[in-house]
Design an enzyme around this catalytic site. Structure first.
Site, PDB file in Angstrom:
ATOM      1  N   TYR A  67      56.732 -12.874   7.561  1.00 29.25           N
ATOM      2  CA  TYR A  67      57.586 -11.668   7.811  1.00 29.25           C
ATOM      3  C   TYR A  67      58.249 -11.213   6.376  1.00 29.25           C
ATOM      4  O   TYR A  67      58.409 -10.209   5.710  1.00 29.25           O
ATOM      5  CB  TYR A  67      58.539 -11.685   8.637  1.00 29.25           C
ATOM      6  CG  TYR A  67      59.516 -10.595   8.941  1.00 29.25           C
ATOM      7  CD1 TYR A  67      58.861  -9.570   9.923  1.00 29.25           C
ATOM      8  CD2 TYR A  67      60.829 -10.379   8.417  1.00 29.25           C
ATOM      9  CE1 TYR A  67      59.637  -8.572  10.017  1.00 29.25           C
ATOM     10  CE2 TYR A  67      61.675  -9.113   8.681  1.00 29.25           C
ATOM     11  CZ  TYR A  67      61.012  -8.505   9.543  1.00 29.25           C
ATOM     12  OH  TYR A  67      61.550  -7.248   9.861  1.00 29.25           O
ATOM     13  N   HIS A  71      57.766  -7.790   3.970  1.00 28.39           N
ATOM     14  CA  HIS A  71      58.927  -6.846   3.629  1.00 28.39           C
ATOM     15  C   HIS A  71      59.154  -6.551   1.765  1.00 28.39           C
ATOM     16  O   HIS A  71      59.849  -5.980   1.539  1.00 28.39           O
ATOM     17  CB  HIS A  71      59.980  -7.157   4.508  1.00 28.39           C
ATOM     18  CG  HIS A  71      59.800  -6.470   5.612  1.00 28.39           C
ATOM     19  ND1 HIS A  71      59.172  -7.180   6.749  1.00 28.39           N
ATOM     20  CD2 HIS A  71      60.337  -5.366   6.224  1.00 28.39           C
ATOM     21  CE1 HIS A  71      59.134  -6.390   7.849  1.00 28.39           C
ATOM     22  NE2 HIS A  71      59.848  -5.281   7.470  1.00 28.39           N
ATOM     23  N   TYR A 130      68.623   1.607   3.914  1.00 27.36           N
ATOM     24  CA  TYR A 130      68.192   0.847   4.982  1.00 27.36           C
ATOM     25  C   TYR A 130      68.141  -0.420   4.377  1.00 27.36           C
ATOM     26  O   TYR A 130      67.550  -0.650   3.658  1.00 27.36           O
ATOM     27  CB  TYR A 130      66.897   1.329   5.425  1.00 27.36           C
ATOM     28  CG  TYR A 130      66.173   0.782   6.561  1.00 27.36           C
ATOM     29  CD1 TYR A 130      66.754   0.040   7.670  1.00 27.36           C
ATOM     30  CD2 TYR A 130      64.899   0.893   7.136  1.00 27.36           C
ATOM     31  CE1 TYR A 130      66.135  -0.629   8.655  1.00 27.36           C
ATOM     32  CE2 TYR A 130      64.286   0.465   7.944  1.00 27.36           C
ATOM     33  CZ  TYR A 130      65.082  -0.373   8.889  1.00 27.36           C
ATOM     34  OH  TYR A 130      64.413  -1.019  10.059  1.00 27.36           O
ATOM     35  N   TRP A 147      52.275   0.720  11.322  1.00 27.91           N
ATOM     36  CA  TRP A 147      53.299  -0.195  10.739  1.00 27.91           C
ATOM     37  C   TRP A 147      53.786  -0.967  12.069  1.00 27.91           C
ATOM     38  O   TRP A 147      53.785  -2.177  12.210  1.00 27.91           O
ATOM     39  CB  TRP A 147      54.553   0.437  10.037  1.00 27.91           C
ATOM     40  CG  TRP A 147      55.718  -0.666   9.686  1.00 27.91           C
ATOM     41  CD1 TRP A 147      56.603  -1.128  10.119  1.00 27.91           C
ATOM     42  CD2 TRP A 147      55.410  -1.306   8.531  1.00 27.91           C
ATOM     43  NE1 TRP A 147      57.360  -1.965   9.558  1.00 27.91           N
ATOM     44  CE2 TRP A 147      56.669  -2.274   8.537  1.00 27.91           C
ATOM     45  CE3 TRP A 147      54.431  -1.447   7.480  1.00 27.91           C
ATOM     46  CZ2 TRP A 147      56.830  -3.067   7.372  1.00 27.91           C
ATOM     47  CZ3 TRP A 147      54.854  -2.321   6.554  1.00 27.91           C
ATOM     48  CH2 TRP A 147      55.798  -3.321   6.563  1.00 27.91           C
TER      49      TRP A 147
END
Length: 112
Positions: free
Chosen positions: A18, A22, A41, A76
């Site tokens: 993960y 990212h 964000y 995504w």
């Protein structure tokens, strides 16, 4: 402008993967987020997989709706589904648990 904080649960066995994903989010996904009103964000990840997200936007529901209409978001979300097994058939962007803000320092400092 509103600030939004949310949580999701990442599969603890997939935290490294993960993080890798990212570290290099697809450029078209970054552009779509910016174009649909997601600002500042950020994602924070706890060692047990608790994911906390924060963003600023003019209208969160409108920003979510605009993202849902993009082709890149569909790709995504499909790619991210493996990281969120507790959501079962829901997409990760539909499984966000939005948190209630209960304190903001500057708001209280600005009070007369």
């Amino acid at each position: 402008m509103s600030r939004v904080c949310f949580t999701l649960q990442v599969d603890p066995g997939k935290l490294d993967a993960y993080r890798e994903v990212h570290a290099a989010v697809w450029p078209e996904m970054l552009r779509a987020l910016a174009d649909t009103g997601w600002r500042d964000y950020r994602l924070y990840l706890r060692p047990d997989g608790l994911l906390v997200g924060f963003l600023e936007t003019d209208d969160f529901a409108a920003a979510q709706e605009a993202m849902a209409k993009t082709e890149v978001n569909a790709r995504w979300q499909a790619a991210m589904a493996e990281f969120f097994p507790t959501l079962q058939d829901a997409r990760p962007d539909e499984g966000m648990l939005v948190l209630e803000q209960v304190f903001h320092l500057e708001e209280q400092l600005d009070r007369p």
